[in-house]
Design a protein around this motif. Sequence first.
Motif, short mmCIF file in Angstrom:
data_model
loop_
_atom_site.label_atom_id
_atom_site.label_comp_id
_atom_site.label_asym_id
_atom_site.label_seq_id
_atom_site.Cartn_x
_atom_site.Cartn_y
_atom_site.Cartn_z
N SER A 151 0.87 -1.25 -0.01
CA SER A 151 0.21 -0.17 0.09
C SER A 151 0.86 1.19 0.11
CB SER A 151 -0.87 0.07 1.22
OG SER A 151 -1.85 -1.13 1.37
N LYS A 178 1.34 5.24 0.70
CA LYS A 178 0.81 6.48 1.34
C LYS A 178 1.58 7.64 0.96
CE LYS A 178 -1.99 3.79 3.97
NZ LYS A 178 -3.29 3.72 4.01
N ASP A 201 -3.91 8.21 0.95
CA ASP A 201 -3.72 7.06 0.15
C ASP A 201 -3.22 7.38 -1.33
OD1 ASP A 201 -4.17 5.09 2.08
OD2 ASP A 201 -6.51 5.04 1.52
#
Length: 236
Positions: free
Chosen positions: A147, A149, A159
């Motif tokens: 993920s 960020k 995000d």
Amino acid sequence: MFFRQKKEEVRPRIAAVIPAAGSSTRMGTNKLLLPLNGIPVLARTLLAFEQCPLVDDIIIVCREQDIAPYGKLAQEFGCTKVRHIVRGGQTRPESVLAGLNTCEPDTAYVAIHDGARPLVPQTVIEEAITAAMDTGAAAPVVPLKDSIKRISDGKIIADVARDSIAAVQTPQCFDRALISTALKEAIAAGAALTDDCAAVERLGTLVTATSGSYRNLKVTTPEDIPMAEALLNQED
């Protein structure tokens, strides 16, 4: 009855430029001479392009003190496509440009590949070169697994959609005249480039994204050596 013989299509000349002028600060020794299952990192990189049917010539760009050792390495492993080993510049763009300037005059396309990416698959090389011949510029990419960020002042603030970004690899392949012009202009402007694609992007040229490979890792730190060897062992 006479049949006219079909004229064989002539493929443009293609060179692989291998920047290998880094100081290997994070490794603590010349990482390109470290063995991967008994074969030095740089030798594996050279052999990948030696075996590629689309590549005619290989140009190695390195530090002055590495010219003789790399020449001996190329001979030892039968890398007959290595035409020149030239001294690099103070920066990567200057080093790549030195390699481009050493290519044979009729070289139409170039594949610029990190010397420290020894496990590049043939499919990655060939797809990037073929795309560059169609569009003028291409580079392999892989999706990011983690993920992502956005950070500000040490805090996560948003995000970032993973489907909009990717990790770029090499070989980054270009029309030779295009990348030569792009690098000269970037160097003259003192532009900070993250890779060779950034040079042509400055000119407004879009780079075609081709399929990369998670095997195509860059050997940068000591931890990368056992990882690369593990990948090699998977082939056995």
